[in-house]
Write a protein that holds these residues in place. Sequence first.
Motif, PDB file in Angstrom:
ATOM      1  N   THR A 222       0.827  -1.208   0.000  1.00 34.87           N
ATOM      2  CA  THR A 222       0.000   0.000   0.000  1.00 34.87           C
ATOM      3  C   THR A 222       0.864   1.261   0.000  1.00 34.87           C
ATOM      4  OG1 THR A 222      -1.724  -1.214   1.167  1.00 34.87           O
ATOM      5  CG2 THR A 222      -1.886   1.169   1.184  1.00 34.87           C
TER       6      THR A 222
ATOM      7  N   GLN B  58       3.941   1.426  -1.246  1.00 28.13           N
ATOM      8  CA  GLN B  58       4.535   1.494  -2.586  1.00 28.13           C
ATOM      9  C   GLN B  58       3.554   2.106  -3.578  1.00 28.13           C
ATOM     10  OE1 GLN B  58       6.804  -1.726  -4.359  1.00 28.13           O
ATOM     11  NE2 GLN B  58       6.879  -2.787  -2.402  1.00 28.13           N
ATOM     12  N   GLN B  59       2.308   1.632  -3.532  1.00 28.96           N
ATOM     13  CA  GLN B  59       1.346   2.139  -4.518  1.00 28.96           C
ATOM     14  C   GLN B  59       0.929   3.578  -4.202  1.00 28.96           C
ATOM     15  OE1 GLN B  59      -1.767  -0.717  -5.627  1.00 28.96           O
ATOM     16  NE2 GLN B  59      -0.347  -1.246  -7.260  1.00 28.96           N
TER      17      GLN B  59
ATOM     18  N   ARG C 217       0.917   7.491  -6.653  1.00 33.07           N
ATOM     19  CA  ARG C 217      -0.370   8.184  -6.787  1.00 33.07           C
ATOM     20  C   ARG C 217      -0.405   9.509  -6.042  1.00 33.07           C
ATOM     21  NH1 ARG C 217      -1.220   2.768  -7.295  1.00 33.07           N
ATOM     22  NH2 ARG C 217      -3.184   2.032  -8.220  1.00 33.07           N
TER      23      ARG C 217
ATOM     24  N   GLY D 180      -9.697   8.688  -5.489  1.00 30.76           N
ATOM     25  CA  GLY D 180      -9.537   7.298  -5.062  1.00 30.76           C
ATOM     26  C   GLY D 180      -8.334   7.010  -4.191  1.00 30.76           C
TER      27      GLY D 180
ATOM     28  N   ASN E 220      -8.292   4.705  -0.322  1.00 30.46           N
ATOM     29  CA  ASN E 220      -7.680   3.382  -0.436  1.00 30.46           C
ATOM     30  C   ASN E 220      -6.237   3.312   0.033  1.00 30.46           C
ATOM     31  OD1 ASN E 220      -9.677   1.581  -1.367  1.00 30.46           O
ATOM     32  ND2 ASN E 220      -9.602   2.544  -3.390  1.00 30.46           N
ATOM     33  N   PHE E 221      -5.541   4.430   0.010  1.00 26.97           N
ATOM     34  CA  PHE E 221      -4.114   4.400   0.322  1.00 26.97           C
ATOM     35  C   PHE E 221      -3.736   5.365   1.446  1.00 26.97           C
ATOM     36  CE2 PHE E 221      -4.814   3.205  -4.058  1.00 26.97           C
ATOM     37  CZ  PHE E 221      -4.067   2.047  -4.196  1.00 26.97           C
TER      38      PHE E 221
ATOM     39  N   GLY F 101     -13.602   4.724  -9.360  1.00 23.65           N
ATOM     40  CA  GLY F 101     -13.435   6.035  -8.752  1.00 23.65           C
ATOM     41  C   GLY F 101     -12.020   6.572  -8.804  1.00 23.65           C
ATOM     42  N   GLU F 102     -11.090   5.858  -9.442  1.00 32.77           N
ATOM     43  CA  GLU F 102      -9.714   6.376  -9.515  1.00 32.77           C
ATOM     44  C   GLU F 102      -9.226   6.537 -10.949  1.00 32.77           C
ATOM     45  OE1 GLU F 102      -6.953   3.705  -7.517  1.00 32.77           O
ATOM     46  OE2 GLU F 102      -7.446   2.017  -8.814  1.00 32.77           O
TER      47      GLU F 102
ATOM     48  N   GLN G 148       4.912  10.667 -12.330  1.00 27.92           N
ATOM     49  CA  GLN G 148       4.286  10.782 -11.002  1.00 27.92           C
ATOM     50  C   GLN G 148       2.793  10.451 -11.055  1.00 27.92           C
ATOM     51  OE1 GLN G 148       4.895  14.800  -9.569  1.00 27.92           O
ATOM     52  NE2 GLN G 148       7.036  14.836 -10.182  1.00 27.92           N
TER      53      GLN G 148
ATOM     54  N   PRO H 124      -0.001   5.312 -12.257  1.00 31.58           N
ATOM     55  CA  PRO H 124       0.118   4.223 -11.285  1.00 31.58           C
ATOM     56  C   PRO H 124      -0.228   2.852 -11.853  1.00 31.58           C
ATOM     57  CG  PRO H 124      -1.928   5.418 -10.941  1.00 31.58           C
ATOM     58  CD  PRO H 124      -1.169   6.186 -11.994  1.00 31.58           C
TER      59      PRO H 124
ATOM     60  N   HIS I 175      -7.172  -4.398  -0.861  1.00 22.01           N
ATOM     61  CA  HIS I 175      -6.779  -3.691   0.364  1.00 22.01           C
ATOM     62  C   HIS I 175      -7.221  -4.441   1.612  1.00 22.01           C
ATOM     63  CE1 HIS I 175      -5.153  -0.185  -1.622  1.00 22.01           C
ATOM     64  NE2 HIS I 175      -6.182  -0.204  -2.439  1.00 22.01           N
TER      65      HIS I 175
ATOM     66  N   GLN J 213      -4.995  -7.946   1.705  1.00 20.77           N
ATOM     67  CA  GLN J 213      -3.548  -7.970   1.902  1.00 20.77           C
ATOM     68  C   GLN J 213      -3.148  -7.741   3.360  1.00 20.77           C
ATOM     69  OE1 GLN J 213      -1.077  -5.089   2.044  1.00 20.77           O
ATOM     70  NE2 GLN J 213      -2.712  -3.636   2.513  1.00 20.77           N
TER      71      GLN J 213
ATOM     72  N   GLY K 149       5.462  -3.290  -9.132  1.00 20.99           N
ATOM     73  CA  GLY K 149       4.660  -2.286  -8.429  1.00 20.99           C
ATOM     74  C   GLY K 149       3.163  -2.416  -8.574  1.00 20.99           C
TER      75      GLY K 149
END
Lengths: 460, 460
Positions: A287, A289-290, A294, A408, A412-413, B192-193, B293, B296, B354, B357, B398
């Motif tokens: 999480t 890393q991702q 983002r 998002g 989520n992150f 949503g992302e 950047q 993702p 999410h 994990q 990733g």
Amino acid sequence: MLETEITNYDCIVVGSGLSGLIAARNLQRAGHQILVLEAQDRIGGRMYGQQIAPNQYIDFGGQWVGPTQDRFLALLDEYKIPRFPSPLEGKTVFLYNGHRSEFNGFFQGFAEGERPEISQEEWDDAIQAWHRFEELSQSLPLEHPGREPEHKRLDAQTFAQWIGENTKTDFGHWYFSYMVRAVGFLGPAEPGEVSLLHVLWGNRCASQSEHPEAELIHGGAGQIPGVIAAELGNQIQINEPVVKISQDQVGVEVTTGQNSYKAQFVIVAMPPYLSGRINYDPPLPATRQQLTQRFPMGTLAKILISYESPFWREKGLAGVGMGNSQWIELFADSSDPRSGKGVIATFVMGDHYHHWQVLTEPERRSAILSDLAAYLGDQALLPTTFDVLDWPANPWVGGGYAAFLPPGVWTNFGDAIATPVGRIHWAGTEIAERWPGFFDGAVRTGEAAAAAVIGRLSGE
Amino acid sequence: MLETEITNYDCIVVGSGLSGLIAARNLQRAGHQILVLEAQDRIGGRMYGQQIAPNQYIDFGGQWVGPTQDRFLALLDEYKIPRFPSPLEGKTVFLYNGHRSEFNGFFQGFAEGERPEISQEEWDDAIQAWHRFEELSQSLPLEHPGREPEHKRLDAQTFAQWIGENTKTDFGHWYFSYMVRAVGFLGPAEPGEVSLLHVLWGNRCASQSEHPEAELIHGGAGQIPGVIAAELGNQIQINEPVVKISQDQVGVEVTTGQNSYKAQFVIVAMPPYLSGRINYDPPLPATRQQLTQRFPMGTLAKILISYESPFWREKGLAGVGMGNSQWIELFADSSDPRSGKGVIATFVMGDHYHHWQVLTEPERRSAILSDLAAYLGDQALLPTTFDVLDWPANPWVGGGYAAFLPPGVWTNFGDAIATPVGRIHWAGTEIAERWPGFFDGAVRTGEAAAAAVIGRLSGE
């Protein structure tokens, strides 16, 4: 991985921006051995400026401070760095659809004083939408958002969608676009690339209604890194980009292109995306890393233009303007009264930046100056100095003012933003829960990371 | 920067995934000296598998191929790697809101055969919305989108918003969420992302209606990197993450943790975000830096579960299912008929990932197996092997299957996706204009990068 159990440092700080310097200083004051590693050939990160005339300094990064930015104010007071009120006396210039007007007021989300020269209907549209925006914003927590089910819905849309649904006029639409692009609620963004939740929360924890640009700093904010660094002595290595951070039960090992250093803990004090460019052994949690994939930096260059004098004042103008002209949507007077010079700070942002950065250097300059002349008159065409910092082109920063979150990501992150990973702690203005994107947020996260590491060091 | 004018290699390829290997091979076949540098301890990137039984292989990355994937099919033919039809005979299982049913059909955007056990109203809602989606998708160009003014509007919103406006029922809503999360139109994403424009274009250049999962590969796709590498001899270095790429008028210098190599050109063949982790001297253009950047990887782990036999066939089932159960939204039969074994490939994606994990390894396994049992019966609880590749946790990839673009990126940063920077060329499935996110896209970009460099080498 570590060959011996000898630890050279108690803590290594990666990044010498404001948050990293504060973290290192606080650790050293607590009696700990520290080392600061900096990739660039200078310290300071986005706290960076230079002197252009006697008593006149310009800041390429942040420059303002406001009354509720407690931690940054405390820092200025501690080092006895004096401030002065942002020069705001006189009329504001408003340039909209090619039409120039002046008004005794100001708008930046909240509106003060007179209405600018725009129809009552258009103005009401913007102001009413702003009230709805404020109301929604105030319903959010002060801490990092993302945990409530309702946040999911707000995070699944762009701010552009909200603007489209909540404004009826072109002006209303522009008002909000300008707010997120120029002011940014944390990192500046185009409305079509940023999460609605992010913008709402930005307005909650770093509101323009608290006047974060109320004061300027004599000598510039850019003097501060040097002042803190003087206290750290020779414990800062510049020109050493960190390539790898390894950790095990004994400690951490931080590898640069040139050297390898050992410590008990490490504080990584940089924008989150940049922290993702380091190799970690063992790898960071998925999480985290991702998240770093983002968390982009805003698209913004800052421009400082100086004149023999603040000529606009003779015309009764405040040296502040906003509008939808081709390049400049916002500029502000940054003249130090001690200098007698006139200095305008402005920005090229978002979509405008993309069209601007493909120009040649003379074209870039000419574009900005002719735009500024439309606001302030032809005297603007003859500056004494013209300085640009193209933050998106700087590989050790990657954009300005700060980072923002696309849709998002918070929901989520978001949990990974500030959570330490083993012996690695995070700092940097982006991860603050109060005034993220500002100096105050940088101070807060530097203090918090230092306190956390000091606690762990004393517990061992 | 370069101390001598001696160039050791004509071209260095960074990354040994399919695109990098193809690029290196084509350059070598054209008579050029090449070197491939790979960060991981193995070659292949997301083309990676292993043998689990005689004649039975599993693929942790991609595994399928479809009839219009010309370049990948040509590669398979060239190396005489045989294929077999994806096992689809029998009924599909549909598990929706806890209700299990079977139907003679299939839906993955396009729908075939019978209607699943869902009300006519809900089915019509999904299918009618799909037609609108298709129509909008077909209005886009085949090449990278972002240049038309209309694209700006499509790029300023999330797919979640389009779904909300175009479906009336819960099933209709889920149908599209499932499509973008499980199938992904390129990289999988939560609605949503991801940018609406990205999803529409994904369906344009990599449509499920072209049956990209029609066939499987005897011996697995994971054998292919080794076959190509054999042709390259010892010109591949594994365990050498590239840290820095410098270039000047004479050539490039590629620095790893261990060594420094010189060449005339370099091809960086990896997901775009990962290319942003390398330091470049001189720095890359601002737009390219900011693109990396904002690109993702999808949030997806792949799971391969094998059984003594494909037991579902005795029940008249195809070994394919979809639904909104807690963890598994899609699974497919990956059994090689030569093996007699039964193999199910499935995924944990987006929001599900999410929650999954954070579980312990036994909990993760038990969660997946009990979910699969709800689709296929209790025999699913007793697999012979259970293998997971947690792609988001792998720092040299990733995420999976591929990358996606959040709102606002195509229209503002899209031009930088495939544009060479001086002596640096880019490859990797993400940057393809046909079948991006698939093996075919990887082959195409590897071929294109090699052709471009061969052209420049012959012109000098």
